[in-house]
Write a protein that holds these residues in place. Structure first.
Motif, PDB file in Angstrom:
ATOM      1  N   TRP A 104       0.819  -1.208   0.000  1.00  0.00           N
ATOM      2  CA  TRP A 104       0.000   0.000   0.000  1.00  0.00           C
ATOM      3  C   TRP A 104       0.854   1.260   0.000  1.00  0.00           C
ATOM      4  CZ3 TRP A 104       0.104   3.618   3.923  1.00  0.00           C
ATOM      5  CH2 TRP A 104       0.697   3.242   5.135  1.00  0.00           C
ATOM      6  N   GLN A 105       1.996   1.213   0.716  1.00  0.00           N
ATOM      7  CA  GLN A 105       2.901   2.364   0.728  1.00  0.00           C
ATOM      8  C   GLN A 105       3.581   2.539  -0.629  1.00  0.00           C
ATOM      9  OE1 GLN A 105       5.685   2.141   3.962  1.00  0.00           O
ATOM     10  NE2 GLN A 105       4.116   2.347   5.557  1.00  0.00           N
ATOM     11  N   THR A 110       2.350   1.661  -3.511  1.00  0.00           N
ATOM     12  CA  THR A 110       1.337   2.160  -4.449  1.00  0.00           C
ATOM     13  C   THR A 110       1.167   3.666  -4.308  1.00  0.00           C
ATOM     14  OG1 THR A 110       0.158   0.050  -4.369  1.00  0.00           O
ATOM     15  CG2 THR A 110      -1.058   1.963  -5.202  1.00  0.00           C
ATOM     16  N   ILE A 111       1.082   4.149  -3.068  1.00  0.00           N
ATOM     17  CA  ILE A 111       0.941   5.590  -2.831  1.00  0.00           C
ATOM     18  C   ILE A 111       2.157   6.341  -3.358  1.00  0.00           C
ATOM     19  CG2 ILE A 111       0.860   7.360  -1.028  1.00  0.00           C
ATOM     20  CD1 ILE A 111      -0.852   5.455   0.625  1.00  0.00           C
ATOM     21  N   GLY A 167       2.138   9.157  -6.293  1.00  0.00           N
ATOM     22  CA  GLY A 167       2.680  10.486  -6.046  1.00  0.00           C
ATOM     23  C   GLY A 167       3.690  10.901  -7.098  1.00  0.00           C
TER      24      GLY A 167
END
Length: 255
Positions: free
Chosen positions: A24-25, A27-28, A32
């Motif tokens: 999840w990190q 992907t973020i 960005g």
């Protein structure tokens, strides 16, 4: 006795493993980076727009999707005669409905990063630049720039008029007009559909007008966003946009 004892620690033979981010990190982070790249591309390189009216027919028609490039106008670069440019409304050129832009939240977000067309812009062809004098028209109905008649037969739609610069008051060619010299830092623009375009020719002051402001027909170069270089959509009409050869023969303005 030679050799390693049973309790002697082994030497490390490789680097310790780098800790991997959770999915999840990661992907973020990727989203960005993509967002930053999109904003940079929109700001400095390429931006998407659409054709908001029939003023650029027959080459560009209503709702065509186009891309503009900004590199040509970096630094001291300025629009040249024949360029098709996108520029911000100088004030009162567009009706309110065309200035509003997208209303859908997703479309608004995409517009901010250049992936969706924004409102408040016009698309026209540059006919004259600083110092130029433009006249309408010669015996064949051609515009004359610095004494040179333009052969615009490949892209102009007269729309029933007998010349390429009909008077905006009646859409006819029963009167001649001239404009210029164009002031520094400004351009004179026209749509290719000459009888159906709200452009510089419509902003010229007529002899019987009392509320017209001289100079409103010129577009400040600072308002130009970029030059149209490709018709992107519909796919069956995809093409690169180039400057017509006739503008190469226009002489420099006389001092």
């Amino acid at each position: 006795m030679s050799g390693r004892t049973q309790h002697e620690p082994e030497q490390k033979t490789g680097r310790s493993k780098r800790k991997q981010l959770p999915l999840w990190q990661e992907t973020i982070l990727l989203l960005g980076v993509a967002l930053v790249l999109a904003i940079v591309i929109k700001t400095f390189f390429v931006q998407a727009f659409y054709i908001p009216s029939e003023s650029m027919e027959p080459g560009l028609i209503l709702n065509d999707r186009i891309l503009i490039q900004k590199v040509s106008y970096w630094g001291d670069g300025e629009p040249e005669r024949g360029d098709v440019v996108v520029f911000k409304d100088p004030g009162g050129w567009l009706p309110p409905i065309d200035s509003a832009g997208p209303t859908n939240p997703v479309a608004k977000a995409m517009a901010k990063i250049g992936l969706y067309p924004t409102g408040g812009h016009l698309v026209k062809r540059v006919i004259g630049v600083a110092g130029d004098t433009i006249e309408c028209c010669d015996e064949q109905g051609r515009l004359i720039v610095n004494g040179h008649p333009l052969d615009e037969s490949d892209y102009v739609k007269r729309g029933g008029a007998t010349c390429n610069g009909p008077m905006p008051t009646n859409g006819a060619c029963d009167e001649k007009w001239s404009v210029g010299p164009i002031p520094g830092g400004h351009i004179f623009v026209m749509g290719d559909n000459r009888s159906r375009s709200a452009d510089s020719s419509q902003k010229m002051c007529q002899s019987d007008e009392t509320e017209c402001v001289p100079g409103d027909e010129f577009v400040p170069v600072d308002l130009v966003v970029g030059k149209v270089f490709v018709l992107l959509w519909p796919a069956d009409r995809f093409r690169w946009n180039t400057r017509p050869d006739t503008f190469e023969d226009v002489p420099a303005p006389s001092s």
